[in-house]
Design an enzyme around this catalytic site. Sequence first.
Site, PDB file in Angstrom:
ATOM      1  N   LYS A  10       0.784  -1.306  -0.061  1.00 52.63           N
ATOM      2  CA  LYS A  10       0.069  -0.047   0.107  1.00 52.63           C
ATOM      3  C   LYS A  10       0.880   1.270  -0.065  1.00 52.63           C
ATOM      4  CE  LYS A  10       0.860   1.571   4.400  1.00 52.63           C
ATOM      5  NZ  LYS A  10       1.435   2.895   4.748  1.00 52.63           N
ATOM      6  N   PRO A  95       8.900  -3.709   0.349  1.00 54.52           N
ATOM      7  CA  PRO A  95      10.259  -3.621   1.130  1.00 54.52           C
ATOM      8  C   PRO A  95       9.743  -3.449   2.508  1.00 54.52           C
ATOM      9  CG  PRO A  95       9.643  -2.009  -0.557  1.00 54.52           C
ATOM     10  CD  PRO A  95       8.476  -2.805  -0.747  1.00 54.52           C
ATOM     11  N   ALA A  97      10.197  -2.675   6.212  1.00 53.81           N
ATOM     12  CA  ALA A  97      10.431  -1.293   6.983  1.00 53.81           C
ATOM     13  C   ALA A  97      10.487  -0.184   6.204  1.00 53.81           C
ATOM     14  CB  ALA A  97      11.466  -1.407   7.807  1.00 53.81           C
ATOM     15  N   GLY A  98       9.700  -0.265   4.946  1.00 54.92           N
ATOM     16  CA  GLY A  98       9.759   0.865   3.897  1.00 54.92           C
ATOM     17  C   GLY A  98       8.296   1.602   3.909  1.00 54.92           C
ATOM     18  N   ALA A 101       3.690  -1.329   4.362  1.00 58.27           N
ATOM     19  CA  ALA A 101       2.967  -2.113   5.057  1.00 58.27           C
ATOM     20  C   ALA A 101       3.110  -3.604   4.726  1.00 58.27           C
ATOM     21  CB  ALA A 101       1.220  -2.047   4.866  1.00 58.27           C
ATOM     22  N   GLY A 102       4.199  -4.034   4.532  1.00 61.29           N
ATOM     23  CA  GLY A 102       4.667  -5.333   4.100  1.00 61.29           C
ATOM     24  C   GLY A 102       4.258  -6.505   5.269  1.00 61.29           C
ATOM     25  N   GLY A 103       4.575  -6.049   6.539  1.00 60.51           N
ATOM     26  CA  GLY A 103       4.075  -7.025   7.419  1.00 60.51           C
ATOM     27  C   GLY A 103       2.664  -7.245   7.568  1.00 60.51           C
ATOM     28  N   ALA A 105       0.431  -6.894   5.251  1.00 62.46           N
ATOM     29  CA  ALA A 105      -0.001  -7.482   3.952  1.00 62.46           C
ATOM     30  C   ALA A 105       0.351  -9.001   4.415  1.00 62.46           C
ATOM     31  CB  ALA A 105       0.740  -7.270   2.840  1.00 62.46           C
ATOM     32  N   ASP A 137      -3.057  -1.399   9.842  1.00 65.72           N
ATOM     33  CA  ASP A 137      -3.176  -1.469   8.054  1.00 65.72           C
ATOM     34  C   ASP A 137      -3.405  -3.037   7.782  1.00 65.72           C
ATOM     35  OD1 ASP A 137      -1.980   1.211   8.091  1.00 65.72           O
ATOM     36  OD2 ASP A 137       0.062   0.387   7.900  1.00 65.72           O
TER      37      ASP A 137
END
Length: 293
Positions: A10, A95, A97-98, A101-103, A105, A137
């Site tokens: 996102k 990414p 910690a970019g 919202a990878g974690g 997701a 998120d």
Amino acid sequence: MQVRVRVPAKVNLHLAVGPLRRDGYHELVTVFHAVDLYDELVAAPAERIELAITGDGAGEVPADEHNLAWRAATLLAARTGAPPKVRLEIAKAIPVAGGMAGGSADAAAALVACDRLWRTGLSRTALSELAAELGSDVPFALLGGTAVGTGRGERLIRVKTNAILHWVFALAEQGISTPAAYRELDHLGGGSTTAPDALLEALHHGDIKLIAARLYNDLQAAALSLTPELQRTLDAGRELGALGGVVSGSGPTCAFIAASRDEAARLAAALAAERVCRATRVAAGPVPGALAR
């Protein structure tokens, strides 16, 4: 049997951060937008919960009970009575910690995958309620598309947009933790209550130039304070032809809107040549949220 789920990153088109609440969260008004930069999660039967992570930045992600995907599987099992037995394999492209919202997701993907694997049969509404317990998120990672988020970001209203946005994401050398970004914002004097009305109107009309001009993020000041070199990246993107640019979420990824897919490819190459970021990614949105394949 195994279940494969693809889940998007996102970007926040608008992020207004209000005062700190009694529960430790900030009141937010944000416009989420999902883009076709995906993590992929595979869930398969196992004797216990197991987690394996591959891809860019995998070594920086915990592979134990501190991981949001692990916590998602544990929470779903506890609420449904399913035995908490699953092997989760995550291939990361979002990414780490970019600010994308990878974690979160991955947690959404774990909910969808385990629900299907364990045949718990929860509705999307029920999964969204569990998602909100895991993180602000996570519900949007389930929903996807474009949506206004309020509360701490977990209360969502879908937004219809008549524009396809072409993005270039400039990845930084090191990440910024979300809590650190919020602490820095508080230290700097807090955010605002700016409303996204003009942005929402631009999205409705599909006016890409106006959308780009209305990008807004209160956390950008905190990200620039923690990582001052991001200003050089933002300046370079605009000078190289981006219609608009903003720090994504808590940063440090810088997100730029380009006029077309070809322009996005050109801008990504130009940013890489300028050496103002670690790497670039080209993407487009909006796209759906977590989907089993």
